[in-house]
Design a protein around this motif. Sequence first.
Motif, PDB file in Angstrom:
ATOM      1  N   LEU A 108      11.398  -2.983   6.868  1.00  0.00           N
ATOM      2  CA  LEU A 108      10.842  -1.627   6.896  1.00  0.00           C
ATOM      3  C   LEU A 108       9.430  -1.697   6.337  1.00  0.00           C
ATOM      4  O   LEU A 108       9.216  -2.181   5.229  1.00  0.00           O
ATOM      5  CB  LEU A 108      11.705  -0.681   6.048  1.00  0.00           C
ATOM      6  N   ASP A 109       8.448  -1.236   7.116  1.00  0.00           N
ATOM      7  CA  ASP A 109       7.067  -1.319   6.629  1.00  0.00           C
ATOM      8  C   ASP A 109       6.815  -0.288   5.536  1.00  0.00           C
ATOM      9  O   ASP A 109       7.590   0.651   5.330  1.00  0.00           O
ATOM     10  CB  ASP A 109       6.074  -1.143   7.785  1.00  0.00           C
ATOM     11  N   GLY A 110       5.708  -0.464   4.828  1.00  0.00           N
ATOM     12  CA  GLY A 110       5.418   0.380   3.691  1.00  0.00           C
ATOM     13  C   GLY A 110       5.227   1.845   4.029  1.00  0.00           C
ATOM     14  O   GLY A 110       5.615   2.728   3.268  1.00  0.00           O
ATOM     15  N   LEU A 111       4.629   2.127   5.183  1.00  0.00           N
ATOM     16  CA  LEU A 111       4.412   3.515   5.569  1.00  0.00           C
ATOM     17  C   LEU A 111       5.733   4.220   5.855  1.00  0.00           C
ATOM     18  O   LEU A 111       5.928   5.374   5.458  1.00  0.00           O
ATOM     19  CB  LEU A 111       3.501   3.574   6.801  1.00  0.00           C
ATOM     20  N   SER A 112       6.649   3.541   6.522  1.00  0.00           N
ATOM     21  CA  SER A 112       7.967   4.127   6.779  1.00  0.00           C
ATOM     22  C   SER A 112       8.737   4.292   5.477  1.00  0.00           C
ATOM     23  O   SER A 112       9.445   5.288   5.276  1.00  0.00           O
ATOM     24  CB  SER A 112       8.760   3.246   7.753  1.00  0.00           C
ATOM     25  N   ALA A 113       8.599   3.306   4.589  1.00  0.00           N
ATOM     26  CA  ALA A 113       9.256   3.415   3.276  1.00  0.00           C
ATOM     27  C   ALA A 113       8.700   4.606   2.497  1.00  0.00           C
ATOM     28  O   ALA A 113       9.448   5.341   1.840  1.00  0.00           O
ATOM     29  CB  ALA A 113       9.061   2.127   2.486  1.00  0.00           C
ATOM     30  N   ALA A 114       7.392   4.822   2.585  1.00  0.00           N
ATOM     31  CA  ALA A 114       6.769   5.957   1.902  1.00  0.00           C
ATOM     32  C   ALA A 114       7.345   7.273   2.406  1.00  0.00           C
ATOM     33  O   ALA A 114       7.597   8.199   1.626  1.00  0.00           O
ATOM     34  CB  ALA A 114       5.257   5.927   2.091  1.00  0.00           C
ATOM     35  N   ALA A 115       7.559   7.357   3.712  1.00  0.00           N
ATOM     36  CA  ALA A 115       8.120   8.579   4.300  1.00  0.00           C
ATOM     37  C   ALA A 115       9.531   8.833   3.770  1.00  0.00           C
ATOM     38  O   ALA A 115       9.891   9.973   3.441  1.00  0.00           O
ATOM     39  CB  ALA A 115       8.129   8.476   5.817  1.00  0.00           C
ATOM     40  N   GLU A 116      10.333   7.772   3.677  1.00  0.00           N
ATOM     41  CA  GLU A 116      11.701   7.930   3.163  1.00  0.00           C
ATOM     42  C   GLU A 116      11.703   8.327   1.687  1.00  0.00           C
ATOM     43  O   GLU A 116      12.504   9.157   1.250  1.00  0.00           O
ATOM     44  CB  GLU A 116      12.510   6.644   3.368  1.00  0.00           C
ATOM     45  N   LEU A 117      10.802   7.747   0.923  1.00  0.00           N
ATOM     46  CA  LEU A 117      10.719   8.082  -0.499  1.00  0.00           C
ATOM     47  C   LEU A 117      10.270   9.523  -0.687  1.00  0.00           C
ATOM     48  O   LEU A 117      10.772  10.235  -1.558  1.00  0.00           O
ATOM     49  CB  LEU A 117       9.757   7.125  -1.210  1.00  0.00           C
ATOM     50  N   ARG A 118       9.336   9.945   0.127  1.00  0.00           N
ATOM     51  CA  ARG A 118       8.868  11.328   0.038  1.00  0.00           C
ATOM     52  C   ARG A 118      10.001  12.315   0.295  1.00  0.00           C
ATOM     53  O   ARG A 118      10.112  13.348  -0.360  1.00  0.00           O
ATOM     54  CB  ARG A 118       7.743  11.535   1.050  1.00  0.00           C
ATOM     55  N   ALA A 119      10.869  11.969   1.233  1.00  0.00           N
ATOM     56  CA  ALA A 119      11.989  12.857   1.558  1.00  0.00           C
ATOM     57  C   ALA A 119      13.111  12.775   0.524  1.00  0.00           C
ATOM     58  O   ALA A 119      13.729  13.790   0.191  1.00  0.00           O
ATOM     59  CB  ALA A 119      12.536  12.504   2.949  1.00  0.00           C
TER      60      ALA A 119
END
Length: 219
Positions: free
Chosen positions: A60-71
């Motif tokens: 999982l790339d960092g940008l996708s991980a950031a989206a999941e963390l934000r949610a």
Amino acid sequence: MIRVVLADDEAMIRVGVRTILTTDPGIEVVAEAADGREAIELVRAHRPDIAMLDIRMPRLDGLSAAAELRAGVPEVAVIMLTTFDEDEYVSRALAEGASGFLLKAADPRELIIGVRAVADGAAYLSPRIARKVIARLGGGRLSRADAARRRLEALTPREVEVLALVGRGMSNQAIARELFLSEGTVKTHVSAILLRLGLDNRVQAAIIAYEAGLVHTAL
């Protein structure tokens, strides 16, 4: 103590970043991940103040991980750490709610400055990234300015004052000192600004402040 989860698929980069960060006695790297999925698991387990994520990682790339963390854990701030400064990455990072964007090739001191700024509730972009963002905003400056000023009509005069200081990269604590307010009151104003303007984070608010002419320098 500022607690950080660090994620990068290169072990030597992790060692280097951890070594730099821990030269500051107020920063602790509580866990390290080699991919985005592991990073999310560690953030959920440790609940750090900051997740520092490489953009390009396996699983999982960092940008996708950031989206999941934000949610899932929006109270954890995200700083993107990368070799790349292409507009696509910057735009996606801001869209996913990142509070900071640092380049691996930057001065090591920037890592500590960025972590401390984000932990204080401010936004931080590597100066090279900030210059690119502002250069991009330069196109269509008048139409952007008009649109931004119209958006500010939804804010109270005090909220406009606070937004201007957010645009200068100031933390809630620094804004409170500047305006002789409590830090809690400033936090309430910032939350109201983001809500009224339909923004996700302070970086986006700082860009609006720049476009509206409230500030004239980098974020």
